[in-house]
Each structure stands twice: as structure tokens, then as C-alpha cells.
Design an enzyme around this catalytic site. Structure first.
Site, PDB file in Angstrom:
ATOM      1  N   HIS A  21       0.809  -1.223   0.000  1.00 18.94           N
ATOM      2  CA  HIS A  21       0.000   0.000   0.000  1.00 18.94           C
ATOM      3  C   HIS A  21       0.840   1.271   0.000  1.00 18.94           C
ATOM      4  O   HIS A  21       0.438   2.277  -0.596  1.00 18.94           O
ATOM      5  CB  HIS A  21      -0.971  -0.027   1.176  1.00 18.94           C
ATOM      6  CG  HIS A  21      -2.025  -1.081   1.043  1.00 18.94           C
ATOM      7  ND1 HIS A  21      -2.256  -2.050   2.004  1.00 18.94           N
ATOM      8  CD2 HIS A  21      -2.890  -1.355   0.023  1.00 18.94           C
ATOM      9  CE1 HIS A  21      -3.230  -2.847   1.602  1.00 18.94           C
ATOM     10  NE2 HIS A  21      -3.619  -2.461   0.397  1.00 18.94           N
ATOM     11  N   ASP A  45      -9.878  -3.358   0.307  1.00 20.34           N
ATOM     12  CA  ASP A  45      -9.408  -3.489   1.700  1.00 20.34           C
ATOM     13  C   ASP A  45      -9.178  -2.130   2.351  1.00 20.34           C
ATOM     14  O   ASP A  45      -9.112  -2.036   3.570  1.00 20.34           O
ATOM     15  CB  ASP A  45      -8.140  -4.343   1.780  1.00 20.34           C
ATOM     16  CG  ASP A  45      -7.014  -3.831   0.900  1.00 20.34           C
ATOM     17  OD1 ASP A  45      -6.676  -2.636   0.974  1.00 20.34           O
ATOM     18  OD2 ASP A  45      -6.473  -4.634   0.115  1.00 20.34           O
ATOM     19  N   GLU A  65     -15.103   0.331  -6.120  1.00 16.78           N
ATOM     20  CA  GLU A  65     -14.863  -1.076  -5.787  1.00 16.78           C
ATOM     21  C   GLU A  65     -16.108  -1.887  -6.147  1.00 16.78           C
ATOM     22  O   GLU A  65     -17.221  -1.532  -5.752  1.00 16.78           O
ATOM     23  CB  GLU A  65     -14.543  -1.212  -4.298  1.00 16.78           C
ATOM     24  CG  GLU A  65     -14.635  -2.605  -3.713  1.00 16.78           C
ATOM     25  CD  GLU A  65     -13.688  -3.599  -4.361  1.00 16.78           C
ATOM     26  OE1 GLU A  65     -14.156  -4.688  -4.781  1.00 16.78           O
ATOM     27  OE2 GLU A  65     -12.472  -3.303  -4.446  1.00 16.78           O
ATOM     28  N   GLY A  97     -15.652  -0.607 -11.792  1.00 16.33           N
ATOM     29  CA  GLY A  97     -14.627   0.380 -12.123  1.00 16.33           C
ATOM     30  C   GLY A  97     -14.337   0.463 -13.606  1.00 16.33           C
ATOM     31  O   GLY A  97     -14.004   1.540 -14.122  1.00 16.33           O
ATOM     32  N   ASP A 115      -5.922  -0.765  -8.327  1.00 21.60           N
ATOM     33  CA  ASP A 115      -5.562  -1.692  -7.250  1.00 21.60           C
ATOM     34  C   ASP A 115      -6.420  -2.938  -7.397  1.00 21.60           C
ATOM     35  O   ASP A 115      -7.319  -3.199  -6.604  1.00 21.60           O
ATOM     36  CB  ASP A 115      -5.781  -1.008  -5.901  1.00 21.60           C
ATOM     37  CG  ASP A 115      -5.326  -1.860  -4.731  1.00 21.60           C
ATOM     38  OD1 ASP A 115      -4.747  -2.943  -4.968  1.00 21.60           O
ATOM     39  OD2 ASP A 115      -5.563  -1.442  -3.583  1.00 21.60           O
ATOM     40  N   PRO A 122     -13.805 -11.131 -12.560  1.00 16.00           N
ATOM     41  CA  PRO A 122     -14.161  -9.733 -12.765  1.00 16.00           C
ATOM     42  C   PRO A 122     -12.962  -8.820 -13.039  1.00 16.00           C
ATOM     43  O   PRO A 122     -13.103  -7.769 -13.654  1.00 16.00           O
ATOM     44  CB  PRO A 122     -14.842  -9.343 -11.444  1.00 16.00           C
ATOM     45  CG  PRO A 122     -15.283 -10.620 -10.842  1.00 16.00           C
ATOM     46  CD  PRO A 122     -14.281 -11.646 -11.265  1.00 16.00           C
TER      47      PRO A 122
END
Length: 244
Positions: A21, A45, A65, A97, A115, A122
Site C-alpha cells: 500500500h 481493503d 470497488e 470500475g 488496485d 471480474p
């Protein structure tokens, strides 16, 4: 510590999530130098938006998301990672997205961060020419794209194909690769792949004192100015993989 897995694949762990991250966010923000408006595709997350929102200069983050259950689960079980979902600068959308970028206004984002997970199910569309062309169009001049780029050791085909896609859209000199290490991930070596729409190159970042002060203030545990530059040094086998 706790681990998040989706479809039998490890996404993140409490022990080493900061490697990923910090490296998906800070190099691009410091390279850009004046980013205000950021789009995050995926990142359920919450770790990526947590790191982005450490920067006071960021004015607005849109996060899209596709799986709301991931967000809910991470808020409950991984609160250390899902720590910024209530930030007033964040516009959180549970949506597709890929479709979102397709209809995004041209030249509207300083930075786009993809990300996503591995290119199956998907997430498969996150590795397509159409998707990254839409990202290019949604970036402002001087904008920066950062994409989860797979491992050049574990998933050579996806790694190389993504880089070739970005070279084709952004230009050969505008698709650098950042390599870093996440012990939990297969082989340990992982990548973020960049698309630079003109503007600064991450190898030539020069605001060392600003970065040092930010790292100290934020208590970062992986990213620093030396890591920033070193992550863009490319081993010869990787150069061969991405050579067109």
C-alpha cells in the site's frame, strides 16, 4: 496476523500489507508533485486510500470497488487497513470500475490507481487495452497511472502483456516498472506498472527533504526516497520481458 483471501488467492495480510500500500501510492504522488484529484479502481481493503489520504495536499479521492462485501468485511476484520473509509475527502462507490472509467470525463484525474487482483474473473478486464485507453483519456496532462502489475517471476505473461499495453498507449519511455517485495505473494517479487501522460518521471524525483519529512511524520515502514528511486531499477531479465 489476519489475512484476506478472495477466490483462494491471498490479497493482503496484516503483517506485510504496508509494503504494497505504501508503494502503490506514495511514489506516484511525489512524482506528480501537485496531485489534487485521485481515482482508485478496486482497493476494497482500504489500504490504498489510507495511504493516499496521508497527503494533506490531496483534495478528493474517488474509489470504485465492485464488491461491497469486501469493504464490509475489511472494516470488521482488518480495521488497521480499512482505516480511512470515513474520511470526508473520500467518495466511495460500490460499482464496476471498468464501466466507471469508460464514462469518466476526459482529463479529470491527476492520478489513477488500479488496485486490482489477478487477471481472472471480474478483474480480467483490468488488463485490457480498452480499459487502459479509457484511463489515459481520463488523466489530465501530466497525469500518472499506477496499476497492480503482477510478478515478473510468477506471472510472466500477464506482467509482460500489461507493460506492452501501457507502452502502446502511453509511449515506450512512459511505461516504467516499479519492483518491490511482499513476502506473502508468490516469489516475493511484485510490481506496479506506470503510465505517464507527459510530465515528471519517477526516476528523476528530486524533492528528497519533502519526502523525508513526510516519511518521518507518517511513520512509514517501507517507502522512503532511496526505495523510491531503487524500485525503478530494472533487472536484465525484466528488461527482456518488456522489450517490444
Amino acid at each position: 496476523g489476519k489475512m484476506l483471501a478472495l477466490d483462494d488467492m491471498v490479497m493482503t495480510t496484516i503483517n506485510d500489507e504496508f509494503h504494497y500500500h505504501e508503494m502503490i501510492s506514495h511514489p506516484a504522488i511525489f512524482t506528480h508533485g501537485n496531485a489534487k484529484n485521485v481515482l482508485v479502481i478496486g482497493g476494497g481493503d482500504g489500504g490504498t486510500v489510507r495511504e493516499i489520504l496521508r497527503h494533506d495536499s490531496i483534495e478528493h479521492v474517488t474509489m470504485v470497488e465492485i464488491d461491497g462485501e469486501v469493504i464490509t468485511a475489511c472494516k470488521e476484520h482488518l480495521p488497521q487497513i480499512a482505516a480511512a473509509f470515513d474520511n470526508p475527502k473520500l467518495d466511495l462507490k460500490v460499482d464496476d470500475g471498468i464501466a466507471f472509467v469508460k464514462t469518466a470525463a476526459p482529463e479529470s484525474y491527476d492520478i489513477i490507481i488500479v488496485d486490482g487482483s489477478d487477471p481472472v474473473g471480474p478483474a480480467e478486464g483490468l488488463f485490457s487495452v480498452e480499459f487502459y485507453t479509457n484511463c489515459f483519456n481520463a488523466l489530465k496532462p501530466g497525469g500518472i497511472l499506477v496499476a497492480q502489475g503482477e510478478s515478473p517471476k510468477f506471472n510472466e505473461k500477464a506482467f509482460a502483456e500489461l507493460n506492452h499495453t501501457l507502452q502502446g498507449i502511453f509511449g515506450t519511455e512512459n511505461a516504467p516498472v516499479s519492483l518491490f517485495y511482499v513476502p506473502t505473494y508468490p516469489t516475493g517479487m511484485w510490481s506496479f506498472q506506470y503510465g505517464l501522460k507527459g510530465g515528471a518521471h519517477p526516476k528523476s524525483v528530486s524533492n528528497d527533504s519533502t519526502i523525508d519529512a513526510f516519511v518521518a511524520k507518517s511513520g512509514l515502514r517501507y517507502y522512503n526516497v532511496d526505495i523510491h528511486r531503487a524500485s525503478f531499477a530494472t533487472p536484465n531479465f525484466v528488461k527482456e520481458l518488456i522489450k517490444k
